[in-house]
Design an enzyme around this catalytic site. Structure first.
Site, PDB file in Angstrom:
ATOM      1  N   THR A 356       0.910  -1.222   0.104  1.00 18.44           N
ATOM      2  CA  THR A 356       0.030   0.019  -0.093  1.00 18.44           C
ATOM      3  C   THR A 356       1.082   1.157   0.187  1.00 18.44           C
ATOM      4  O   THR A 356       1.995   0.918   0.007  1.00 18.44           O
ATOM      5  CB  THR A 356      -0.960  -0.100   1.229  1.00 18.44           C
ATOM      6  OG1 THR A 356      -1.635  -1.352   1.265  1.00 18.44           O
ATOM      7  CG2 THR A 356      -1.900   1.123   1.440  1.00 18.44           C
ATOM      8  N   GLU A 376      -3.466  -3.930  -2.799  1.00 17.99           N
ATOM      9  CA  GLU A 376      -3.491  -4.922  -1.667  1.00 17.99           C
ATOM     10  C   GLU A 376      -2.142  -5.613  -1.772  1.00 17.99           C
ATOM     11  O   GLU A 376      -1.295  -5.133  -1.567  1.00 17.99           O
ATOM     12  CB  GLU A 376      -4.672  -6.077  -2.161  1.00 17.99           C
ATOM     13  CG  GLU A 376      -4.732  -7.185  -1.147  1.00 17.99           C
ATOM     14  CD  GLU A 376      -4.921  -6.804   0.320  1.00 17.99           C
ATOM     15  OE1 GLU A 376      -5.149  -7.775   1.193  1.00 17.99           O
ATOM     16  OE2 GLU A 376      -5.073  -5.609   0.683  1.00 17.99           O
ATOM     17  N   ASP A 396      -9.758  -9.159   0.932  1.00 14.29           N
ATOM     18  CA  ASP A 396      -9.997  -8.734   2.341  1.00 14.29           C
ATOM     19  C   ASP A 396     -11.282  -8.936   2.974  1.00 14.29           C
ATOM     20  O   ASP A 396     -11.743  -8.722   3.904  1.00 14.29           O
ATOM     21  CB  ASP A 396      -9.869  -7.002   2.235  1.00 14.29           C
ATOM     22  CG  ASP A 396      -8.361  -6.567   2.490  1.00 14.29           C
ATOM     23  OD1 ASP A 396      -7.535  -7.468   2.871  1.00 14.29           O
ATOM     24  OD2 ASP A 396      -8.120  -5.416   2.156  1.00 14.29           O
ATOM     25  N   SER A 421     -11.309  -2.591   5.346  1.00  8.95           N
ATOM     26  CA  SER A 421      -9.827  -2.277   5.220  1.00  8.95           C
ATOM     27  C   SER A 421      -9.405  -1.997   6.579  1.00  8.95           C
ATOM     28  O   SER A 421     -10.022  -1.587   7.496  1.00  8.95           O
ATOM     29  CB  SER A 421      -9.827  -1.191   4.138  1.00  8.95           C
ATOM     30  OG  SER A 421      -8.429  -0.530   4.126  1.00  8.95           O
ATOM     31  N   GLY A 443       0.572  -0.912   5.124  1.00  5.69           N
ATOM     32  CA  GLY A 443       1.135  -1.778   6.339  1.00  5.69           C
ATOM     33  C   GLY A 443       0.176  -3.108   6.219  1.00  5.69           C
ATOM     34  O   GLY A 443       0.117  -4.066   7.073  1.00  5.69           O
ATOM     35  N   GLY A 444      -0.739  -3.130   5.412  1.00  5.35           N
ATOM     36  CA  GLY A 444      -1.754  -4.042   5.352  1.00  5.35           C
ATOM     37  C   GLY A 444      -2.688  -3.987   7.021  1.00  5.35           C
ATOM     38  O   GLY A 444      -3.042  -2.890   7.336  1.00  5.35           O
TER      39      GLY A 444
END
Length: 561
Positions: A356, A376, A396, A421, A443-444
Site C-alpha cells: 500500500t 492489496e 480482504d 480495510s 502496512g496491511g
C-alpha cells in the site's frame, strides 16, 4: 509540504503546489507518479481512502474509493469444489480477487470539489516518467525479487518487471519504461475517469480478469461502469487535548485507532518512555481489544449494521480499558458487546500482507489531504490491463459467510459490497481546532499499529514527525502474540514481555509512515526510513506568489522544517 513514498512523486506533487495547485491537485499528481514508480503498491487498478480538510471553511470530508465486489459475487466466490475456502495465494494470483477499482472515481470526485489545476495537467509528470523511464530503486528491485516466481508466471507483468528472456528481476539502477500506462493516462487525462470506467480501457480490464488461465474472475464492464465513489462523514475522537479524525467503515482503521487511543486514556503514557517495557505492554493490550472488536463488528456499513457510536462511546472504551492489567497480558482477547451490537459472528484473525502507499499534503491555503491507496498484495493480483496492475482487494473479505456457530460474518462477500480495510489516513486537531498533523501509513492489517505509534509519539511523547515515524514498531492483533520489530531496541524487551504472558515474535515490520506536523507557524515533515519516501516543504517569500521549495530528502531522525 508534501510527504510521500518516492522522491519522484514528492517532486511532482511539490511542483503542482508551486504552480498554485491545491492539496488535492498535488495528491493526484503524486499518486499517478507512484503508479509508475511504485507499481507494487498502488495505482489506478486499485482503490483508496482520502481525508480532506478545507482550510478556509474548516470542513472535513472523507472520500471512499474502496473497490467493490462484482454484481455476481456471492458466498461461493472463494470456495473450492469441496465447499472449503481456497488457499490465500491461490486467490491472490487470480481473477477472482479483482474488485472494481475505485481510485480514479474518488480522485475525480475530490478534484471536482477541491481542485484548482486542470485535470489533464495532473497526468503530465506521470506520462513523461512512464515514457522516458525511471531508475529502478533498490526497494522496487527487492519487491520484484521477492515475487519473481509469481511474476514469471504472468507474461504481461513479466514483460514490465523482469529482464528480457528469463525470470530475473529488473536490476536496481536499470531503466523501466511503461508506454502502455502512458497511453492509458493520456486517455484518462483527455476523457476524465469515464475513459477508465467505460470504453476500451474498461473492456481490457474485464477481458483480462475473465482470461485468467487458472481462476477467471467475475468482474464485468457493467461493474466498472456502475462504480461510484462516495463522500462519507469522518469519525473523530479525543486523545488528551487533541481531536483525532479518521475514515469510517468500510475502513476499520479510523475506528481501531480511536478505540486504541480511548482504551489508553486512563494510562499516563508520557510517564513511560517510548519503547519501554511498560509502554509496549500497555499499547499492545489496547491493540488486542481494538482488533477483536474489528473482526466481529466492522464491515461495509452500507450492507451491515456497524455500531460505530457504540464502539467509540467513552463509557464502553472505559469498560474495555479495565481489561488491561499493567502486570499481565490478557492473552487471546474477546470482542466486546457495544451498544448497537448486531450479533455478527466471530471472524478468525488473518494477517494481510502489506502493499500500500500513503501521502500527506498541506497547501498554502491550509487545505490538507491524507490519502492511503492500495492494490492489496505486492503487485496486486498480477493481472494487467492498460499498463497497470489490478488489485486483489476482494481477499480482504472473510472467505466464509458465517462462523462455526452459523452466525453471519459482518465482512462476508456480497454483491457490490466494499471489503473491510485497515487503511487509516488521519488528521489531528489541537484544542483550538487548528490542524496539527496529517499522517498515515501502508502496512496491511498492521496499519492501525503504525499510525497509532506515530500519534502517541506526536501527542504523548512530544516528538517531531520524523522522530515519531522513526520509533521502532510493535503491536498485537486479536491473538496472544505480540510482534516486535527485528533489528531494533525492542528485541531486548522480549524476556520481560514473555514474563507478563505475551507470546513474542520478532519480525520485520516495514511501515511507510508519512507525517506532517505543525512546527510553530510552519510545518515539519517526516518520512519513514524503512522505505524510500521523502518530505518536501516550501516557504513563501514576501511579495512572492510561488515560494521556494526546500530540497527533498529528509535526513532521517531530523525532521524537515
Amino acid at each position: 509540504m508534501i510527504a510521500a513514498a518516492h522522491p519522484l512523486a514528492v517532486r511532482a506533487g511539490a511542483d503542482a503546489l508551486a504552480r498554485g495547485g491545491s492539496a488535492v491537485d498535488a495528491a493526484i499528481v503524486a499518486q499517478m507518479v507512484l503508479n509508475v514508480v511504485e507499481p507494487q503498491s498502488s495505482g489506478i487498478g486499485g482503490g483508496g481512502f482520502m481525508l480532506h480538510l478545507d482550510g478556509r471553511r474548516g470542513t472535513l470530508a472523507a472520500y471512499d474509493g474502496r473497490e467493490t465486489a462484482p454484481a455476481t459475487a456471492d458466498a461461493s466466490l472463494f470456495l473450492g469444489p469441496d465447499g472449503r475456502p481456497l488457499p490465500y495465494f491461490d486467490l491472490v494470483d487470480s481473477g477472482l480477487s479483482v474488485g472494481a477499482p475505485g481510485l480514479l472515481r474518488m480522485l475525480e470526485l475530490a478534484h471536482a470539489r477541491h481542485g484548482r489545476l486542470p485535470w489533464p495537467a495532473l497526468f503530465e509528470p506521470a506520462i513523461r516518467i512512464a515514457e522516458e523511464g525511471f531508475q529502478v530503486s533498490p526497494r522496487l528491485h527487492l519487491s520484484i525479487a521477492r515475487s519473481v516466481r509469481r511474476i514469471c508466471a504472468r507474461p504481461a507483468a513479466a514483460a514490465l518487471l523482469l529482464e528480457p528472456g528469463g525470470c530475473r528481476p529488473k536490476a536496481a539502477g536499470s531503466i523501466m519504461r511503461n508506454p502502455e500506462l502512458a497511453r492509458s493516462f493520456r486517455e484518462i487525462a483527455a476523457g476524465g475517469a469515464d475513459a477508465f470506467y467505460r470504453g476500451p480501457i474498461a473492456q481490457a480490464v474485464a477481458a483480462a480478469v475473465h482470461a485468467h488461465p487458472e481462476r477467471p474472475g467475475r468482474l464485468t464492464e457493467a461493474d466498472l461502469a456502475g462504480y461510484r465513489a462516495l463522500e462519507r462523514a469522518p469519525i473523530c475522537g479525543a486523545h488528551r487535548a487533541h481531536r483525532v479524525c479518521g475514515m469510517p467503515p468500510p475502513s476499520s482503521g479510523g475506528i481501531a485507532v480511536l478505540q486504541t487511543l480511548g482504551i489508553l486514556q486512563r494510562f499516563d503514557l508520557a510517564a513511560h518512555a517510548p519503547g519501554s517495557l511498560d509502554a509496549v505492554h500497555l499499547v499492545s493490550e489496547a491493540y488486542r481489544l481494538a482488533y477483536a472488536d474489528r473482526e466481529r463488528h466492522v464491515a461495509d456499513a452500507d450492507f451491515v449494521a456497524v455500531p460505530v457510536a457504540g464502539l467509540l462511546d467513552p463509557a464502553y472504551l472505559g469498560a474495555r480499558s479495565a481489561l488491561v492489567r499493567p502486570e499481565a497480558s490478557m492473552g487471546i482477547p474477546a470482542a466486546g458487546r457495544p451498544q448497537g451490537d448486531a450479533g455478527h459472528g466471530e471472524e478468525p484473525p488473518r494477517q494481510r500482507p502489506p502493499s500500500t502507499t500513503h501521502l500527506s499534503i498541506v497547501d498554502r491555503e491550509g487545505n490538507a489531504v491524507s490519502m492511503t491507496s492500495s492494490i492489496e498484495h505486492a503487485f496486486g493480483s498480477l493481472v494487467m490491463a492498460g499498463g497497470f496492475l489490478l488489485n486483489n482487494q476482494l481477499t480482504d473479505f472473510a472467505f466464509a459467510a458465517a462462523d462455526p456457530a452459523g452466525r453471519p460474518l459482518a465482512n462476508r462477500i456480497q454483491p457490490g459490497k466494499r471489503p473491510r480495510s485497515a487503511m487509516a489516513p488521519t488528521l489531528v486537531f489541537g484544542p483550538d481546532n487548528r490542524l496539527e498533523a496529517v499522517l498515515g501509513s501502508p502496512g496491511g492489517s498492521v496499519i492501525v499499529q503504525y499510525v497509532t505509534k506515530a500519534l502517541l509519539g506526536l501527542i504523548d511523547w512530544k516528538l517531531d514527525p520524523q522522530q515519531a515515524v522513526d520509533l521502532p514498531n510493535f503491536g498485537a492483533q486479536a491473538s496472544a502474540t505480540t510482534l516486535l520489530e527485528r533489528g531494533t531496541s525492542l528485541e531486548a524487551l522480549a524476556p520481560g514481555l514473555r514474563a507478563r504472558g505475551h507470546r513474542v515474535t520478532i519480525v520485520d515490520l516495514n511501515s511507510g509512515l508519512h507525517a506532517i506536523a505543525r512546527d510553530g507557524e510552519g510545518w515539519a515533515g517526516g518520512a519513514d526510513p524503512r522505505r524510500e519516501g521523502t518530505a518536501m516543504g516550501s516557504t513563501r517569500r514576501e511579495g512572492s506568489a510561488m515560494g521556494s521549495w526546500q530540497r527533498e530528502g529528509v535526513a532521517h531522525g531530523d525532521a524537515l522544517r
